[in-house]
Design a protein around this motif. Structure first.
Motif, PDB file in Angstrom:
ATOM      1  N   SER A  28       0.849  -1.186   0.000  1.00  0.00           N
ATOM      2  CA  SER A  28       0.000   0.000   0.000  1.00  0.00           C
ATOM      3  C   SER A  28       0.886   1.237   0.000  1.00  0.00           C
ATOM      4  O   SER A  28       2.069   1.171   0.322  1.00  0.00           O
ATOM      5  CB  SER A  28      -0.930   0.014   1.216  1.00  0.00           C
ATOM      6  OG  SER A  28      -0.176   0.136   2.403  1.00  0.00           O
ATOM      7  N   HIS A  29       0.306   2.367  -0.356  1.00  0.00           N
ATOM      8  CA  HIS A  29       1.081   3.605  -0.347  1.00  0.00           C
ATOM      9  C   HIS A  29       0.189   4.777   0.077  1.00  0.00           C
ATOM     10  O   HIS A  29       0.157   5.821  -0.559  1.00  0.00           O
ATOM     11  CB  HIS A  29       1.712   3.870  -1.712  1.00  0.00           C
ATOM     12  CG  HIS A  29       0.731   4.048  -2.836  1.00  0.00           C
ATOM     13  ND1 HIS A  29       0.051   2.998  -3.387  1.00  0.00           N
ATOM     14  CD2 HIS A  29       0.317   5.148  -3.498  1.00  0.00           C
ATOM     15  CE1 HIS A  29      -0.746   3.441  -4.344  1.00  0.00           C
ATOM     16  NE2 HIS A  29      -0.606   4.745  -4.433  1.00  0.00           N
ATOM     17  N   THR A  30      -0.511   4.586   1.173  1.00  0.00           N
ATOM     18  CA  THR A  30      -1.363   5.648   1.696  1.00  0.00           C
ATOM     19  C   THR A  30      -0.549   6.583   2.582  1.00  0.00           C
ATOM     20  O   THR A  30       0.378   6.169   3.277  1.00  0.00           O
ATOM     21  CB  THR A  30      -2.522   5.046   2.510  1.00  0.00           C
ATOM     22  OG1 THR A  30      -1.981   4.218   3.552  1.00  0.00           O
ATOM     23  CG2 THR A  30      -3.420   4.200   1.624  1.00  0.00           C
ATOM     24  N   ALA A  31      -0.917   7.855   2.552  1.00  0.00           N
ATOM     25  CA  ALA A  31      -0.215   8.854   3.354  1.00  0.00           C
ATOM     26  C   ALA A  31      -0.506   8.638   4.836  1.00  0.00           C
ATOM     27  O   ALA A  31      -1.650   8.399   5.237  1.00  0.00           O
ATOM     28  CB  ALA A  31      -0.638  10.251   2.929  1.00  0.00           C
ATOM     29  N   ASN A  32       0.545   8.712   5.642  1.00  0.00           N
ATOM     30  CA  ASN A  32       0.413   8.539   7.084  1.00  0.00           C
ATOM     31  C   ASN A  32       0.214   9.909   7.732  1.00  0.00           C
ATOM     32  O   ASN A  32       1.164  10.649   7.967  1.00  0.00           O
ATOM     33  CB  ASN A  32       1.660   7.851   7.639  1.00  0.00           C
ATOM     34  CG  ASN A  32       1.549   7.536   9.118  1.00  0.00           C
ATOM     35  OD1 ASN A  32       0.502   7.747   9.730  1.00  0.00           O
ATOM     36  ND2 ASN A  32       2.624   7.043   9.702  1.00  0.00           N
ATOM     37  N   LYS A  33      -1.043  10.232   8.005  1.00  0.00           N
ATOM     38  CA  LYS A  33      -1.353  11.540   8.575  1.00  0.00           C
ATOM     39  C   LYS A  33      -0.801  11.688   9.994  1.00  0.00           C
ATOM     40  O   LYS A  33      -0.660  12.804  10.494  1.00  0.00           O
ATOM     41  CB  LYS A  33      -2.869  11.745   8.591  1.00  0.00           C
ATOM     42  CG  LYS A  33      -3.529  11.664   7.216  1.00  0.00           C
ATOM     43  CD  LYS A  33      -3.068  12.775   6.299  1.00  0.00           C
ATOM     44  CE  LYS A  33      -3.801  12.727   4.964  1.00  0.00           C
ATOM     45  NZ  LYS A  33      -3.369  13.806   4.041  1.00  0.00           N
ATOM     46  N   ALA A  41      -1.361  20.282   9.097  1.00  0.00           N
ATOM     47  CA  ALA A  41      -2.517  19.667   8.439  1.00  0.00           C
ATOM     48  C   ALA A  41      -2.789  20.293   7.073  1.00  0.00           C
ATOM     49  O   ALA A  41      -3.246  19.606   6.153  1.00  0.00           O
ATOM     50  CB  ALA A  41      -3.748  19.793   9.330  1.00  0.00           C
ATOM     51  N   ARG A  42      -2.535  21.569   6.913  1.00  0.00           N
ATOM     52  CA  ARG A  42      -2.849  22.251   5.651  1.00  0.00           C
ATOM     53  C   ARG A  42      -1.665  22.279   4.694  1.00  0.00           C
ATOM     54  O   ARG A  42      -1.782  21.909   3.535  1.00  0.00           O
ATOM     55  CB  ARG A  42      -3.312  23.677   5.945  1.00  0.00           C
ATOM     56  CG  ARG A  42      -4.628  23.740   6.717  1.00  0.00           C
ATOM     57  CD  ARG A  42      -5.072  25.179   6.903  1.00  0.00           C
ATOM     58  NE  ARG A  42      -6.364  25.261   7.607  1.00  0.00           N
ATOM     59  CZ  ARG A  42      -6.978  26.408   7.904  1.00  0.00           C
ATOM     60  NH1 ARG A  42      -6.395  27.570   7.574  1.00  0.00           N
ATOM     61  NH2 ARG A  42      -8.141  26.391   8.546  1.00  0.00           N
ATOM     62  N   GLU A  43      -0.528  22.730   5.189  1.00  0.00           N
ATOM     63  CA  GLU A  43       0.669  22.824   4.350  1.00  0.00           C
ATOM     64  C   GLU A  43       1.817  22.087   5.036  1.00  0.00           C
ATOM     65  O   GLU A  43       2.669  22.690   5.687  1.00  0.00           O
ATOM     66  CB  GLU A  43       1.047  24.281   4.103  1.00  0.00           C
ATOM     67  CG  GLU A  43      -0.009  25.071   3.333  1.00  0.00           C
ATOM     68  CD  GLU A  43       0.414  26.502   3.092  1.00  0.00           C
ATOM     69  OE1 GLU A  43       1.516  26.875   3.575  1.00  0.00           O
ATOM     70  OE2 GLU A  43      -0.338  27.245   2.446  1.00  0.00           O
ATOM     71  N   PRO A  44       1.844  20.785   4.908  1.00  0.00           N
ATOM     72  CA  PRO A  44       2.881  20.003   5.612  1.00  0.00           C
ATOM     73  C   PRO A  44       4.266  20.215   4.997  1.00  0.00           C
ATOM     74  O   PRO A  44       4.424  20.260   3.772  1.00  0.00           O
ATOM     75  CB  PRO A  44       2.408  18.557   5.427  1.00  0.00           C
ATOM     76  CG  PRO A  44       1.577  18.581   4.185  1.00  0.00           C
ATOM     77  CD  PRO A  44       0.923  19.929   4.150  1.00  0.00           C
ATOM     78  N   ASP A  45       5.254  20.368   5.876  1.00  0.00           N
ATOM     79  CA  ASP A  45       6.638  20.459   5.404  1.00  0.00           C
ATOM     80  C   ASP A  45       7.171  19.104   4.964  1.00  0.00           C
ATOM     81  O   ASP A  45       8.107  19.027   4.176  1.00  0.00           O
ATOM     82  CB  ASP A  45       7.538  21.024   6.514  1.00  0.00           C
ATOM     83  CG  ASP A  45       7.237  22.490   6.783  1.00  0.00           C
ATOM     84  OD1 ASP A  45       6.781  23.181   5.855  1.00  0.00           O
ATOM     85  OD2 ASP A  45       7.444  22.935   7.926  1.00  0.00           O
TER      86      ASP A  45
END
Length: 642
Positions: free
Chosen positions: A283-288, A577-581
């Motif tokens: 899988s390649h889901t983003a890890n929030k 949450a909005r603009e992650p580095d």
């Protein structure tokens, strides 16, 4: 996908047999026909050859109770039983409402013998499939820029590095066989890539090591739209790669010698064997919830009941290192820089217990070059404004690639701004050069590189401190910030060679730092050594720290800090949450399945063959009277000749 060709042919043969059985049974029980005659013309006794089998004659009804026209009168009862069996077989297929009724109505007993024989004669299906554990290429984002592998699904035909052509092919190769140009072409046109890693990188030649590192660096500087998987060395997978490559070389040699005919090429494509690659569990889901741990601790001359407020007048030195948690894959690395830092922690904790002269802060961030040193950025933003003493630190020592024997035996001091004469950083640089001469004439060289604010990624960790106007430098065995050894997952040196390099570098750094802190003249040579006797530095002190892991996996690093340091604290840098580095992705281990299959053209060929066979059976049944007459005439003619 045809996993087992023998079993496939057994199933196809059984299906054809049952289909023919249906045709024959339906024809011989056609409504409006008498079971005994089937609508055929009776043949006189003279036209029936004695060579015709008894059962065939009985089934065709070429007899009556008339002795002048009977062929099988002496065995009338056997003939009647044969016709009864045939009527029962035809009724079985007519009366069946579904497929299951065939087995309730008396399926011919010889199928119970034929099917097991066909299955036993077929090869074991497990032998045609192989399973391997693989890791997907790392995937991450930094400042909105994508890096690493961006796909995970893979189910394609395997081809060698030299025969793949379209996006329907997955390239199967060894890492050392692939070049940077090969990778760029595969990235743009192929459907997937499976790479077998070397068995022992340390055993490779220097040229092969350099080639692998350059290829590794080229794969990590951009995003890869196709799924890319890496497998640890496996002899079975290596043999599959050899088989795919051997077939390719053989076909090239044959085509070079002479040009085969079109029929030969078609037959060769039909009879060829291939491999199908499928990956499951990836899988390649983003890890929030991804985060970067930063652990800190300090050596300060504290007594029970006192606070640090009374010791803020002591000069401060900061020592940092980053823990590499991933690279080309999520393979755990040796993290020699953290091993050096923890050895320094252990050594200076013994000195500070009796002779406190400085305040030392040790930092370990779990984000290095690939994540643009985001952990250290978080620490500076959180502590610099609150703690004035940190702003006035004498200097910051950053450790980066300090234990690589292959890189260089020299030590390089990287700075963003050359230290001025008379400063603490300039004094330490001179001390470091002098101490290094004691251990094999190791030279220390200063390397100046200005910070380019236009670059998305920083070159060295000390640049994070330099941007805050703090004196900082990086000690490393590599001269250039572009050296691929900085973020490699491969161990180029054996454990003994690595320990030798680490022991030498730890002695140089520890002696230079101690000489600076305790004002011991470095020019005194061996007489000025501090870490001798019971405090002598050995590889046994360094070796346990090489296996240190992330604080998100275990607490070994935290326990080591708490054992020797005070005010240990662990903080976490989380993406906005909005603009992650930065953004990390879930990269689980996957299973690679490789099946031995026939090519797609074989299925087309097999379809035509089955259609032709069924058509022949149909027309043979439909024109059976004519065919039977031809056979009888041929038999009679042969009898007359004899």
């Amino acid at each position: 996908v045809v996993v087992d060709l023998h079993l496939y042919w057994a199933i196809v043969g059984t299906a054809i047999f049952l289909t023919t059985r249906v045709f024959v049974s339906t024809f011989f029980t056609e409504k409006g026909k008498q079971p005994g005659t089937f609508g055929f013309q009776r043949f006189p006794r003279a036209q029936v050859s004695a060579a015709v089998p008894f059962r065939t004659v009985c089934q065709l009804g070429l007899h009556e109770r008339n002795p002048s026209n009977i062929v099988c009168w002496p065995r009338q009862q056997q003939c009647d039983r044969a016709k009864g069996e045939l009527r029962h077989s035809g009724a079985m297929f007519e009366d069946a409402d579904n497929f299951a009724d065939l087995f309730r109505g008396g399926l011919p007993y010889y199928l119970l013998i034929t099917l097991p024989i066909l299955i036993i004669c077929s090869s074991n299906p497990v032998l045609a499939a192989s399973e391997f554990g693989v890791q997907r290429m790392s995937q991450y984002d930094v400042h909105g820029v994508a890096y690493g592998c961006r796909a995970s699904a893979l189910n394609l035909e395997a081809k060698s590095l030299y025969t793949w052509q379209t996006s329907r092919h997955c390239v199967l190769t060894r890492l050392q066989d692939m070049t940077i140009d090969h990778f760029r072409e595969i990235r743009a046109k192929a459907g997937g890539l499976v790479v077998l890693l070397p068995e022992d990188t340390a055993a490779l030649s220097l040229e092969d090591k350099q080639h692998i590192h350059l290829l590794e660096q080229a794969m990590m500087v951009q995003d890869v739209p196709i799924p890319v998987y890496f497998s640890k060395y496996d002899p079975k997978l290596s043999s599959i790669i050899d088989e795919v490559t051997r077939t390719t070389v053989r076909s090239h040699k044959q085509s070079a010698q002479k040009r085969d005919s079109a029929f030969s090429e078609i037959f060769g494509s039909i009879s060829a064997n291939g491999y199908q690659i499928a990956v499951s569990g990836a899988s390649h889901t983003a890890n929030k919830q991804s985060k970067i741990p930063i652990i800190q601790g300090e050596l300060a001359p504290l007594k029970p009941g006192k606070t640090l407020d009374g010791d803020n007048k002591l000069p401060l030195i900061i020592v940092t290192a980053h823990l590499d948690t991933f690279g080309l894959t999520n393979t755990r690395q040796s993290n020699s820089d953290v091993a050096v830092l923890l050895t320094l922690v252990e050594l200076f904790s013994k000195l500070h217990a009796s002779i406190p002269k400085y305040r030392l802060i040790f930092l370990v961030s779990e984000s290095g070059l690939l994540l643009n040193f985001q952990g250290m950025k978080k620490w500076l933003d959180s502590n610099l404004d609150e703690n004035v003493q940190i702003q006035h630190a004498e200097f910051v020592v950053c450790l980066d690639t300090i234990g690589k024997l292959l890189a260089n035996e020299n030590i390089y001091m990287h700075v963003s701004k050359p230290p001025k004469e008379g400063t603490a950083m300039n004094s330490f640089y001179k001390t470091l050069r002098t101490v290094a001469q004691r251990y094999g004439n190791v030279s220390v060289e200063g390397v100046h590189k200005k910070i380019n604010l236009a670059d998305t990624l920083l070159a060295w960790e000390h640049e994070r401190f330099s941007m805050k106007r703090m004196p900082a430098f990086t000690l490393s065995n590599v001269k250039s910030h572009k050296d691929p050894l900085r973020n490699t997952i491969f161990e180029d040196d054996t454990l003994e060679e690595q320990l030798d390099a680490l022991e030498r570098n730890v002695k140089i750094i520890a002696e230079a730092l101690a000489s600076h802190i305790y004002n011991v003249p470095a020019e005194d040579g061996a007489a000025g050594e501090i870490f001798t006797g019971s405090m002598a530095i050995s590889r046994e002190q360094i070796k346990p720290w090489l296996d240190i892991r992330s604080t998100q996996q275990n607490n070994d690093l935290k326990y080591a800090f708490e054992k020797y340091l005070r005010n240990v604290k662990v903080t976490y840098e989380k993406p906005d949450a909005r603009e992650p580095d930065f953004m990390l992705y879930d990269d689980r281990d996957a299973l690679l399945n490789i099946y031995n299959v026939k090519p797609a053209v074989f299925d087309l060929f097999l379809t035509f063959m089955i259609a032709a066979y069924l058509s022949a059976v149909y027309f043979a049944i439909f024109h059976f009277p004519r065919l039977y007459g031809i056979v009888c005439r041929m038999t009679v003619a042969k009898t007359k000749v004899n």
